[in-house]
Design an enzyme around this catalytic site. Structure first.
Site, mmCIF file in Angstrom:
data_model
loop_
_atom_site.group_PDB
_atom_site.id
_atom_site.type_symbol
_atom_site.label_atom_id
_atom_site.label_comp_id
_atom_site.label_asym_id
_atom_site.label_seq_id
_atom_site.Cartn_x
_atom_site.Cartn_y
_atom_site.Cartn_z
ATOM 1 N N TYR A 141 0.818 -1.210 0.000
ATOM 2 C CA TYR A 141 0.000 0.000 0.000
ATOM 3 C C TYR A 141 0.855 1.265 0.000
ATOM 4 O O TYR A 141 0.346 2.355 -0.228
ATOM 5 C CB TYR A 141 -0.939 0.026 1.210
ATOM 6 C CG TYR A 141 -2.074 -0.978 1.131
ATOM 7 C CD1 TYR A 141 -2.164 -1.878 0.077
ATOM 8 C CD2 TYR A 141 -3.053 -1.029 2.104
ATOM 9 C CE1 TYR A 141 -3.178 -2.797 0.006
ATOM 10 C CE2 TYR A 141 -4.083 -1.948 2.044
ATOM 11 C CZ TYR A 141 -4.139 -2.831 0.992
ATOM 12 O OH TYR A 141 -5.169 -3.738 0.936
ATOM 13 N N LYS A 192 3.275 -15.231 1.836
ATOM 14 C CA LYS A 192 3.316 -16.084 0.647
ATOM 15 C C LYS A 192 4.783 -16.325 0.289
ATOM 16 O O LYS A 192 5.260 -15.900 -0.770
ATOM 17 C CB LYS A 192 2.561 -15.418 -0.509
ATOM 18 C CG LYS A 192 1.041 -15.478 -0.360
ATOM 19 C CD LYS A 192 0.467 -16.852 -0.633
ATOM 20 C CE LYS A 192 0.534 -17.188 -2.109
ATOM 21 N NZ LYS A 192 0.018 -18.558 -2.390
ATOM 22 N N ASP A 225 -2.928 -17.840 1.729
ATOM 23 C CA ASP A 225 -4.133 -18.402 1.091
ATOM 24 C C ASP A 225 -4.678 -19.572 1.905
ATOM 25 O O ASP A 225 -5.885 -19.693 2.122
ATOM 26 C CB ASP A 225 -3.855 -18.802 -0.369
ATOM 27 C CG ASP A 225 -2.662 -19.715 -0.532
ATOM 28 O OD1 ASP A 225 -1.828 -19.823 0.393
ATOM 29 O OD2 ASP A 225 -2.542 -20.343 -1.611
ATOM 30 N N ASP A 249 -5.395 -6.846 5.550
ATOM 31 C CA ASP A 249 -6.618 -6.160 5.131
ATOM 32 C C ASP A 249 -7.682 -7.192 4.761
ATOM 33 O O ASP A 249 -8.834 -7.134 5.214
ATOM 34 C CB ASP A 249 -6.287 -5.246 3.935
ATOM 35 C CG ASP A 249 -7.381 -4.246 3.627
ATOM 36 O OD1 ASP A 249 -8.303 -4.081 4.446
ATOM 37 O OD2 ASP A 249 -7.308 -3.619 2.557
ATOM 38 N N ASP A 253 -11.020 -8.755 7.237
ATOM 39 C CA ASP A 253 -12.421 -8.662 6.808
ATOM 40 C C ASP A 253 -13.087 -10.033 6.865
ATOM 41 O O ASP A 253 -14.243 -10.158 7.291
ATOM 42 C CB ASP A 253 -12.525 -8.106 5.381
ATOM 43 C CG ASP A 253 -12.766 -6.596 5.371
ATOM 44 O OD1 ASP A 253 -12.392 -5.929 6.356
ATOM 45 O OD2 ASP A 253 -13.315 -6.082 4.376
HETATM 46 C C1 IPM Z 1 -9.206 -0.904 6.321
HETATM 47 C C2 IPM Z 1 -9.691 -0.258 5.062
HETATM 48 C C3 IPM Z 1 -8.621 0.683 4.583
HETATM 49 C C4 IPM Z 1 -7.402 -0.147 4.222
HETATM 50 C C5 IPM Z 1 -9.024 1.587 3.420
HETATM 51 C C6 IPM Z 1 -10.277 2.367 3.714
HETATM 52 C C7 IPM Z 1 -7.900 2.524 3.036
HETATM 53 O O1 IPM Z 1 -10.038 -1.228 4.134
HETATM 54 O O2 IPM Z 1 -8.940 -0.189 7.294
HETATM 55 O O3 IPM Z 1 -9.111 -2.136 6.353
HETATM 56 O O4 IPM Z 1 -7.331 -0.698 3.136
HETATM 57 O O5 IPM Z 1 -6.525 -0.250 5.073
HETATM 58 MG MG MG Z 2 -10.032 -3.194 4.920
#
Ligand code: IPM
Ligand code: MG
Length: 366
Positions: A141, A192, A225, A249, A253
C-alpha cells in the site's frame, strides 16, 4: 495531573452518529471520576469539503500531540471522482503513516448472543476469540515505485511495490508476540513465501524475533491463502495472527464476518511509545462509513464503543473500565437488544443508534 487527551475524528457517513454514542460513554466515565480532555477534528471527505484535503496539517499536528485518536470512518460515493491523493481514504492512510502506527490490532470475537448471525455454523464460531495483528504502514500500500504509466506498446501498466525491511517486520512481530503473551501464547504468521521474496524475508524475520526474544511463545507459519481457508474451516485454531498490510486487510475482513456482524468489531493501531510512555495510538471501528444508511440512525455503534474500550485498555491503563464496558455490551446483547444489522429471522423492532448507546450506558450504570 492533567487529564489524558483524546482527539475525536468522526469523519464521514455513519462516523458522526456512532461517535456520538462514544461521547455518552465518556460522559458516564466522568461520573466515575475518569475524565478526558476531548477535542474534535475533521478527516476524510468532511475535511476535504472544508480544507480541500482529507487530512489537514493542523489536524495531523493535533493527532500527534494527543494521547489517543478515536476515528469514526471515512469515505463517501460523492468523492469517487476526486483525485486519488485527495480521496477520503488517502486521509486515513496518511494519518496511519505519519503517526507511524505500524501495528493494527483487529480482534474477531464472537459474542455468544450473536453466534447464530455468523454465516458459519454456531459450533464452528461459538467462543471464537482471535486477534489479527496487521502491519499497517508499509508493504504494497506504500511501496515505491507505484503509479499508472504508458507501457509504450499502446497500453498502460499499473505498478505497486511490495517491500518490507527487517526492522519493519521485526517490530510488528514483537507486537504480535507481546499480544500473544497477554492471551493464549500462540502466534501464527501468514505470508506467501512460496511465491514472494518479501514473504521469505517475513517468515525468516518473524522466526528470528521468536528465537531470540520470545522462545516461550508458540510460533507457526502458514501461507496466507491457506490461512484464509483455515479461517473459514476452523477459525478457533488461531490465537494471534500476524501478517502484512495487504493480507491483513483481506484476512481481517474475512475474520470479521465470522463473527456475524462487521458492526461489532473494533480496532487499534499502535506505534512506538511517546515521551509519556503511552504508545502512539488511533482507534477505529473496522466497518466503513456505510453511506447507504448514513444519517438514518440505523448504524450499530458497538464497534466504535468497543474501539474506545481498546483505548481505555491500551492507551490509558484502564483495563478494568475496558472490561466493564465490554461486559455492558455483552449484557445488552444478551438482553436481546439489536440494531438493524443484527435483526435476525425472529423479527422485532430494531434499536436506533442512539437507543443502543443509551442501553449500553444504562448497562454500565447497573
Ligand atoms: C481498512 C480499510 C482501509 C485499508 C481503506 C479504507 C484505506 O479497508 O482499514 O481495512 O485498506 O486499510
Ligand atoms: Mg479493509
Amino acid at each position: 495531573m492533567a487529564n489524558p487527551s483524546l482527539l475525536i475524528l468522526p469523519g464521514d457517513g455513519i462516523g458522526p452518529e456512532v461517535m456520538a454514542e462514544v461521547r455518552k460513554v465518556i460522559g458516564w466515565l466522568g461520573t466515575q471520576g475518569v475524565f478526558f480532555d476531548v477535542e474534535e477534528g475533521l478527516i476524510g471527505g468532511a475535511s476535504y469539503d472544508v480544507h480541500g484535503v482529507p487530512l489537514s496539517d493542523g489536524t495531523l499536528e493535533r493527532a500527534q500531540a494527543v494521547d489517543a485518536v478515536l476515528l469514526g470512518a471515512v469515505g463517501a460515493p460523492k468523492y469517487a471522482g476526486v483525485d486519488y491523493a485527495l480521496r477520503p481514504e488517502a486521509g486515513l492512510l496518511k494519518i496511519r503513516k505519519e503517526m507511524d502506527l505500524y501495528a493494527n490490532l483487529r480482534p474477531a470475537q464472537c459474542f455468544e448472543a450473536l453466534a447464530d448471525f455468523s454465516s458459519l455454523k454456531r459450533e464452528v464460531v461459538s467462543g471464537l476469540d482471535i486477534m489479527i495483528v496487521r502491519e499497517l504502514t508499509s508493504g504494497i500500500y506504500f511501496g515505491e515505485p507505484r503509479g499508472i504509466q504508458d507501457d509504450n506498446q499502446g497500453g498502460r501498466v499499473g505498478i505497486n511495490t511490495q517491500r518490507y525491511t527487517t526492522a519493519e517486520i521485526r517490530r510488528v512481530a514483537r507486537s504480535a508476540f507481546e499480544m500473544a503473551r497477554r492471551r493464549n501464547n500462540r502466534v501464527c504468521s501468514m505470508e506467501k513465501s512460496n511465491v514472494m521474496e518479501s514473504g521469505i524475508l517475513w517468515r525468516e524475520e518473524v522466526q528470528w524475533v521468536h528465537d531470540h526474544e520470545y522462545p516461550d511463545v508458540e510460533l507457526s507459519h502458514m501461507y496466507a491463502d491457506n490461512g484464509a481457508m483455515q479461517l473459514v474451516r476452523n477459525p478457533r485454531q488461531f490465537d494471534v495472527i500476524v501478517t502484512d498490510n495487504l493480507f491483513g486487510d483481506l484476512l481481517s475482513d474475512a475474520a470479521a464476518m465470522l463473527t456475524g456482524s462487521l458492526g461489532m468489531l473494533p480496532s487499534a493501531s499502535l506505534g512506538a511509545p511517546m515521551a509519556n510512555g503511552r504508545p502512539k495510538a488511533l482507534y477505529e471501528p473496522v466497518h466503513g462509513s456505510a453511506p447507504d444508511i448514513a444519517g438514518q440512525g440505523k448504524a450499530n455503534p458497538i464497534a466504535t464503543i468497543l474501539s474506545f474500550a481498546m483505548a481505555l485498555r491500551y492507551s490509558f491503563d484502564l483495563g478494568d473500565h475496558a472490561t466493564r464496558l465490554e461486559q455492558a455490551v455483552e449484557r445488552v446483547l444478551a438482553d436481546g437488544h439489536r440494531t438493524a444489522d443484527l435483526m435476525g429471522v425472529e423479527g422485532g423492532t430494531p434499536l436506533s443508534t442512539s437507543q443502543m448507546g443509551d442501553a449500553i450506558v444504562a448497562a454500565l450504570a447497573r
